[in-house]
Write an enzyme that holds these catalytic residues in place. Structure first.
Site, PDB file in Angstrom:
ATOM      1  N   ASN A   9      29.183  58.037  65.412  1.00  0.00           N
ATOM      2  CA  ASN A   9      27.744  57.945  65.174  1.00  0.00           C
ATOM      3  C   ASN A   9      27.539  57.732  63.681  1.00  0.00           C
ATOM      4  O   ASN A   9      27.708  58.655  62.888  1.00  0.00           O
ATOM      5  CB  ASN A   9      27.078  59.255  65.641  1.00  0.00           C
ATOM      6  CG  ASN A   9      25.592  59.285  65.318  1.00  0.00           C
ATOM      7  OD1 ASN A   9      25.016  58.278  64.902  1.00  0.00           O
ATOM      8  ND2 ASN A   9      24.966  60.438  65.507  1.00  0.00           N
ATOM      9  N   HIS A  96      20.176  63.488  70.212  1.00  0.00           N
ATOM     10  CA  HIS A  96      20.898  64.044  69.066  1.00  0.00           C
ATOM     11  C   HIS A  96      20.028  65.122  68.407  1.00  0.00           C
ATOM     12  O   HIS A  96      18.808  64.982  68.339  1.00  0.00           O
ATOM     13  CB  HIS A  96      21.238  62.939  68.058  1.00  0.00           C
ATOM     14  CG  HIS A  96      22.223  63.412  67.033  1.00  0.00           C
ATOM     15  ND1 HIS A  96      21.852  64.174  65.955  1.00  0.00           N
ATOM     16  CD2 HIS A  96      23.571  63.269  66.952  1.00  0.00           C
ATOM     17  CE1 HIS A  96      22.944  64.470  65.250  1.00  0.00           C
ATOM     18  NE2 HIS A  96      23.989  63.929  65.841  1.00  0.00           N
ATOM     19  N   SER A 214      31.506  68.135  62.366  1.00  0.00           N
ATOM     20  CA  SER A 214      32.601  68.226  61.390  1.00  0.00           C
ATOM     21  C   SER A 214      33.984  68.041  62.010  1.00  0.00           C
ATOM     22  O   SER A 214      34.958  68.675  61.591  1.00  0.00           O
ATOM     23  CB  SER A 214      32.530  69.555  60.620  1.00  0.00           C
ATOM     24  OG  SER A 214      31.298  69.652  59.937  1.00  0.00           O
TER      25      SER A 214
HETATM   26  P1  13P Z   1      29.531  65.189  61.432  1.00  0.00           P
HETATM   27  O1  13P Z   1      30.824  64.741  62.066  1.00  0.00           O
HETATM   28  O2  13P Z   1      29.203  64.474  60.174  1.00  0.00           O
HETATM   29  O3  13P Z   1      29.454  66.687  61.330  1.00  0.00           O
HETATM   30  O4  13P Z   1      28.357  64.760  62.460  1.00  0.00           O
HETATM   31  C1  13P Z   1      28.490  65.056  63.788  1.00  0.00           C
HETATM   32  C2  13P Z   1      27.397  64.369  64.520  1.00  0.00           C
HETATM   33  O5  13P Z   1      26.242  64.722  64.407  1.00  0.00           O
HETATM   34  C3  13P Z   1      27.750  63.225  65.378  1.00  0.00           C
HETATM   35  O6  13P Z   1      26.679  62.840  66.174  1.00  0.00           O
END
Ligand code: 13P
Length: 251
Positions: A9, A96, A214
């Site tokens: 994403n 999301h 993360s």
């Molecule tokens: P990060 O991997 O940057 O924490 O984001 C996760 C996310 O929201 C994917 O949709």
């Protein structure tokens, strides 16, 4: 058969030329991946047509990050499911936490969006996840169960073949604070139970449930080793082709 997926994403990152270059690099490096792992990239709307072109001939699938809750008409600034399929999208992310939090995405809207997407032949990556207050109050199972039921229970077992769930604890998104494999696994198992209760064990067993928050090359292996974690929805680490591919080789 349950599918393993790693989806990137990109959120509101990269210009169109940067996005095309990233997509090309991902497509090129994806050749070394096992056939049972599907790679998906979800660039911003402006990039979709060009990225579709860049991905031609590769096995990397294209996803939008959102879609409109109406079919067409006077909805300035919105993008319809038909527009998405017309540029070659196979998926759309829906629900999301950033959309729930900043743009008033409600469960009712998500039901409508999911319905429109499925009718148009788009697969849906539906995001669920608790925020920090909810986790600290011990309400994470309750919140995720309610979010999952509120959307999925409006659909049929047949529909669910085209839906992927992404569990993204809000406190882990972009914070560098990953859920431990055990924390993620217990929620994934709970989601699978929620699906099984209404649609049966077979449907639940076939469902792909991704972890997001993360997720990076250094922790993907441990997360993906859990029996109910079938891949990841990746934010920051999806903006570097090497990291994204490294995550996809962590099964
Ligand atoms: P990060 O991997 O940057 O924490 O984001 C996760 C996310 O929201 C994917 O949709």
């Amino acid at each position: 058969m349950r599918k393993y997926i790693v989806a990137g994403n990109w959120k509101m990152n990269t210009t169109v030329p940067e996005g095309v270059a990233l997509a090309k690099e991902v497509a090129q490096k994806a050749h070394s991946l096992p056939a049972n792992v599907e790679l998906i990239v979800a660039p911003p709307f402006t990039h979709l047509a060009c990225v579709a072109d860049a991905l031609k001939g590769s096995a990397v699938a294209l996803s939008a990050q959102n879609c409109a809750d109406h079919e067409k008409g006077a909805y300035t600034g919105e993008v319809s499911v038909k527009m998405l399929t017309s540029v070659g999208c196979q998926y759309t992310i829906l629900g999301h936490s950033e959309r729930r939090q900043y743009y008033g995405e409600t469960d009712e809207k998500l039901v409508e969006k999911t319905r429109l997407a499925l009718e148009a032949g788009l697969k849906v990556i539906l995001c669920v996840g608790e925020n920090l207050d909810e986790r600290e109050a011990g309400k994470h199972f309750e919140v995720v169960t309610a979010q999952t039921k509120a959307v999925l229970y409006n659909f049929t077992a047949e529909d669910l073949m085209h839906v992927v769930i992404a569990y993204e604890p809000v406190w882990a998104i972009g914070t560098g604070k990953t859920a431990t494999a055990a924390q993620a696994e217990e929620i994934h198992a709970c989601i699978r139970t929620v699906v099984a209760e209404k649609f049966g064990k077979e449907v639940a067993d076939d469902m792909t449930i991704l972890y997001g928050g993360s997720c990076k090359p250094s922790n993907a292996k441990e997360l993906f080793a859990e029996p109910d974690i079938d891949g990841g929805l990746i934010g920051g680490a999806a903006l570097k082709a090497d990291d994204f591919i490294a995550i996809a080789t962590s099964f």
